[in-house]
Motif scaffolding. Structure first.
Motif, PDB file in Angstrom:
ATOM      1  N   PRO A  81       0.805  -1.229   0.000  1.00  0.00           N
ATOM      2  CA  PRO A  81       0.000   0.000   0.000  1.00  0.00           C
ATOM      3  C   PRO A  81       0.836   1.277   0.000  1.00  0.00           C
ATOM      4  N   HIS A 118      -0.595  -9.521  -1.610  1.00  0.00           N
ATOM      5  CA  HIS A 118      -0.498  -8.443  -0.624  1.00  0.00           C
ATOM      6  C   HIS A 118       0.707  -8.662   0.285  1.00  0.00           C
ATOM      7  N   THR A 218      -5.737 -11.783   1.876  1.00  0.00           N
ATOM      8  CA  THR A 218      -6.103 -10.376   1.716  1.00  0.00           C
ATOM      9  C   THR A 218      -6.689 -10.131   0.332  1.00  0.00           C
ATOM     10  N   VAL A 222      -9.223  -4.843  -0.880  1.00  0.00           N
ATOM     11  CA  VAL A 222      -8.688  -4.297   0.373  1.00  0.00           C
ATOM     12  C   VAL A 222      -7.323  -3.658   0.133  1.00  0.00           C
ATOM     13  N   GLU A 226      -6.331   0.317   0.647  1.00  0.00           N
ATOM     14  CA  GLU A 226      -5.216   0.738   1.495  1.00  0.00           C
ATOM     15  C   GLU A 226      -4.222   1.589   0.705  1.00  0.00           C
ATOM     16  N   SER A 227      -4.023   1.248  -0.566  1.00  0.00           N
ATOM     17  CA  SER A 227      -3.103   2.017  -1.404  1.00  0.00           C
ATOM     18  C   SER A 227      -3.599   3.448  -1.584  1.00  0.00           C
ATOM     19  N   ALA A 229      -5.563   5.019   0.498  1.00  0.00           N
ATOM     20  CA  ALA A 229      -5.465   5.672   1.807  1.00  0.00           C
ATOM     21  C   ALA A 229      -4.046   6.173   2.059  1.00  0.00           C
ATOM     22  N   HIS A 230      -3.053   5.353   1.752  1.00  0.00           N
ATOM     23  CA  HIS A 230      -1.667   5.773   1.962  1.00  0.00           C
ATOM     24  C   HIS A 230      -1.273   6.888   1.001  1.00  0.00           C
TER      25      HIS A 230
END
Length: 234
Positions: A81, A118, A218, A222, A226-227, A229-230
């Motif tokens: 991510p 992941h 994973t 998801v 997350e990627s 979000a980061h």
């Protein structure tokens, strides 16, 4: 078979892959030493800082030559991510930026499909095998996801997730935007592409006591969430 508490000496650049593996080792009960001579295991991570003398475990990108190591994990298509360089997956950050920029013109090009895995599943397997009670296995183990994902399928999923995020931020959701969300599994690659040989990985997981063998948990969706979000924090 249970995991042993081992003393580990880590080598490598402290990028997101290094830090994730160090964290997983610590949570599995490993302790760390700065002195190679005091370690039960010497683990090198990444393409840099690989010693010429033999080490116990090497975790490397799949596109570099084998180092002098008893056990080598060749990591293919790792989904991290956080933005990471040197693992052959920079395209993921390029796609994130393209989608966030409005998906204008053609997307950055990549190979037809990848077997994304992941970082959590990858580090879990590496630690499970490396810390197994008894001698660490030897040889080369290819580590990748079990299913192929085309570039188009990943980009479609990214655009959908980013659209849902921006709708939530701007309070512009509609019934259609909340319900018309196909499963990523329906968009998997159905062409012809060679997958890394995962039999040694599966067998090593079985031998380490993991009854289901190699079974990454994973979901692709998801990892992509997350990627995004980061990317907002970078």
């Amino acid at each position: 078979m249970v995991l042993m508490t081992k003393v580990v000496h880590l080598l490598g650049e402290q990028d997101a892959v290094y830090l994730a593996l160090a964290d997983r080792l610590e949570r599995a009960g490993a302790t760390f030493t700065q002195n190679k001579e005091d370690a039960d295991l010497v683990i090198a991570i990444g393409a840099n800082h690989l010693p010429t003398s033999e080490i116990d475990v090497a975790v490397i990108p799949a596109n570099i030559p084998y180092p002098n190591s008893k056990l080598v994990f060749r990591v293919h298509d790792i989904l991290v991510p956080q933005q990471v360089n040197g693992w052959g997956v920079e395209i993921l950050s390029d796609w994130i930026n393209w989608v966030k920029g409005g998906s204008k013109e053609s997307p950055p090009e990549d190979i037809d499909a990848r077997h994304w895995v992941h970082i959590r599943d990858a580090t879990d397997a590496i630690v499970q095998i490396s810390l197994t009670n008894g001698d660490t296995p030897s040889g080369v183990i290819d580590l990748a996801g079990r299913r192929a994902w085309s570039s188009d399928a990943v980009l479609d999923e990214m655009k959908l997730l980013w659209r849902r995020y921006t709708d939530a931020v701007h309070l512009s959701h509609t019934v259609e935007s909340l319900t018309n969300v196909p499963s990523p599994a329906s968009q998997q690659f159905d062409g012809q592409i060679s997958r890394p040989n995962l039999v040694p990985l599966h067998n090593a997981m079985l031998a380490s006591g993991r009854e289901e063998g190699w079974r990454p948990l994973t979901a692709m969706r998801v990892g992509l969430m997350e990627s995004f979000a980061h990317s907002q924090d970078e």
